[in-house]
Design a protein around this motif. Structure first.
Motif, mmCIF file in Angstrom:
data_model
loop_
_atom_site.group_PDB
_atom_site.id
_atom_site.type_symbol
_atom_site.label_atom_id
_atom_site.label_comp_id
_atom_site.label_asym_id
_atom_site.label_seq_id
_atom_site.Cartn_x
_atom_site.Cartn_y
_atom_site.Cartn_z
ATOM 1 N N LYS A 180 -7.039 -39.292 86.892
ATOM 2 C CA LYS A 180 -8.226 -39.250 87.567
ATOM 3 C C LYS A 180 -9.040 -38.039 87.693
ATOM 4 N N ILE A 181 -8.427 -37.009 87.711
ATOM 5 C CA ILE A 181 -8.868 -35.652 87.440
ATOM 6 C C ILE A 181 -9.478 -35.448 86.219
ATOM 7 N N GLY A 182 -8.747 -35.920 85.084
ATOM 8 C CA GLY A 182 -9.446 -35.972 83.590
ATOM 9 C C GLY A 182 -10.569 -36.330 83.529
ATOM 10 N N ARG A 183 -10.444 -37.741 84.182
ATOM 11 C CA ARG A 183 -11.647 -38.602 83.966
ATOM 12 C C ARG A 183 -12.996 -37.988 84.824
ATOM 13 N N ALA A 184 -12.625 -37.402 86.015
ATOM 14 C CA ALA A 184 -13.591 -36.625 86.697
ATOM 15 C C ALA A 184 -14.371 -35.761 85.843
ATOM 16 N N ILE A 185 -13.463 -34.929 85.187
ATOM 17 C CA ILE A 185 -14.026 -33.665 84.346
ATOM 18 C C ILE A 185 -14.949 -34.188 83.024
ATOM 19 N N GLN A 186 -14.240 -35.542 82.803
ATOM 20 C CA GLN A 186 -15.135 -35.916 81.386
ATOM 21 C C GLN A 186 -16.267 -36.589 81.727
ATOM 22 N N GLU A 187 -16.548 -36.913 82.935
ATOM 23 C CA GLU A 187 -17.858 -37.571 83.539
ATOM 24 C C GLU A 187 -18.830 -36.550 83.583
ATOM 25 N N VAL A 188 -18.374 -35.293 84.353
ATOM 26 C CA VAL A 188 -19.259 -34.231 84.419
ATOM 27 C C VAL A 188 -19.913 -33.770 82.945
ATOM 28 N N VAL A 189 -19.162 -33.511 81.957
ATOM 29 C CA VAL A 189 -18.924 -32.982 80.628
ATOM 30 C C VAL A 189 -20.193 -34.155 79.783
ATOM 31 N N GLU A 190 -19.973 -35.377 79.954
ATOM 32 C CA GLU A 190 -21.067 -36.408 79.504
ATOM 33 C C GLU A 190 -22.249 -36.445 80.072
ATOM 34 N N LYS A 191 -22.193 -36.354 81.516
ATOM 35 C CA LYS A 191 -23.315 -36.157 82.107
ATOM 36 C C LYS A 191 -24.079 -35.002 81.848
ATOM 37 N N GLN A 192 -23.645 -34.060 81.547
ATOM 38 C CA GLN A 192 -24.518 -32.981 81.162
ATOM 39 C C GLN A 192 -24.891 -32.553 79.622
ATOM 40 N N PHE A 193 -23.906 -32.962 78.772
ATOM 41 C CA PHE A 193 -23.904 -33.132 77.360
ATOM 42 C C PHE A 193 -23.832 -34.204 76.541
ATOM 43 N N GLY A 194 -24.077 -35.248 77.087
ATOM 44 C CA GLY A 194 -23.763 -36.760 76.600
ATOM 45 C C GLY A 194 -24.924 -36.946 75.416
ATOM 46 N N GLY A 195 -25.994 -36.590 75.617
ATOM 47 C CA GLY A 195 -27.217 -36.581 74.639
ATOM 48 C C GLY A 195 -27.089 -35.934 73.376
ATOM 49 N N LYS A 196 -27.497 -36.157 72.395
ATOM 50 C CA LYS A 196 -27.349 -35.478 71.215
ATOM 51 C C LYS A 196 -27.930 -34.230 71.179
ATOM 52 N N THR A 197 -27.450 -33.233 70.820
ATOM 53 C CA THR A 197 -27.803 -31.592 70.727
ATOM 54 C C THR A 197 -29.208 -31.679 70.273
ATOM 55 N N HIS A 198 -29.988 -31.211 71.398
ATOM 56 C CA HIS A 198 -31.424 -31.051 70.679
ATOM 57 C C HIS A 198 -32.064 -30.207 71.702
#
Length: 261
Positions: free
Chosen positions: A243-261
């Motif tokens: 559950k903690i890992g999923r919460a971390i990944q959700e933040v990461v994807e929210k902030q960095f989930g677009g292509k690098t641009h």
């Protein structure tokens, strides 16, 4: 890049550059050089997790396995919005301090032993450098704090320290919301004030894994998740780790989930 990270964090090319490349492709034809540049402009953000490899902290507690469980929880919940990797020395032979040692001690990090072996920490950073990550997140568990809390640490004096602090703040908040841990805030990596590893730029005590002289990833955060005594039941629960890992990944994807641009 989305979220609160500003243009200093935006990685290899800007959105404007991508548009220009697209126009050039349509006008000039798809030359190999432009095709390569276009692919680079649209690549996914690369994220590396570094779970603790320490098996010598706490009583009847394996920080390495707990932290790895959290890392695996993050990786398994990835939607593919970012490219995710893990670096871990725990099962690697031919290293010194591959399953123990402090991130703030020269002997356990940058030192090469009498057999010519690098440390577990050095191996992990070496492997991370090969991946050229945009974001590096170290996962640990605290001890002797008497607090059921989560803390974020960033490298002091870093050019992107404000962006690192913003990400660490969001990660800590998400972990606390998912787990019930108390929010311990975001601190500089000299604040533990222990051992002898120092950043050569600032002269301050620091975390080896976060030192820009060692780790070139532009965004680098270390999380101390819970206390190995006070938070023992939570941390050793596989479902809580996930559950903690999923919460971390959700933040990461929210902030960095677009292509690098």
């Amino acid at each position: 890049m989305i979220g609160r990270l500003n243009s200093a964090l935006r990685l290899p090319l800007s959105l404007i550059s991508l548009v220009v490349l697209s126009c050039a492709l349509s006008v000039c034809g798809c030359s190999p050089e432009l095709q390569t540049a276009s692919r680079d402009a649209a690549r996914k953000t690369i994220v590396v997790y570094q779970p603790s490899h320490q098996s010598d902290t706490g009583v009847n507690f394996n920080e390495a396995l707990v932290s790895n469980g959290i890392a695996e929880g993050a990786i398994s919940s990835s939607t593919g919005a970012v490219e995710v990797h893990k670096v871990w020395s725990y099962n690697t032979e031919g290293l010194h301090h591959a399953r123990e040692g402090s991130n703030t001690k020269i002997e356990h990090t940058s030192w090469i032993d009498s057999l010519g072996r690098i440390s577990g920490y050095a191996f992990e950073i070496q492997e991370s450098r090969k991946l050229h990550p945009d974001v590096f997140i170290a996962l640990h568990n605290n001890g002797a704090t008497n607090r059921n809390a989560c803390w974020g640490y960033v490298h002091e004096g870093d050019p992107l320290e404000p962006q690192n602090r913003a990400l660490a703040k969001d990660l800590v908040e998400a972990i606390c919301q998912a787990s019930g841990l108390e929010n311990g805030g975001v601190l500089g990596d000299s604040s533990p004030n222990r051992n002898d590893y120092r950043c050569k730029n600032t002269g301050k005590l620091s975390f080896y894994s976060l030192d820009e002289n060692v780790n070139p990833a532009p965004i680098r955060v270390l999380l101390e998740i819970g206390d190995n005594k006070v938070s023992y039941d939570l941390l050793t629960d596989p479902s809580a780790q996930k559950k903690i890992g999923r919460a971390i990944q959700e933040v990461v994807e929210k902030q960095f989930g677009g292509k690098t641009h």
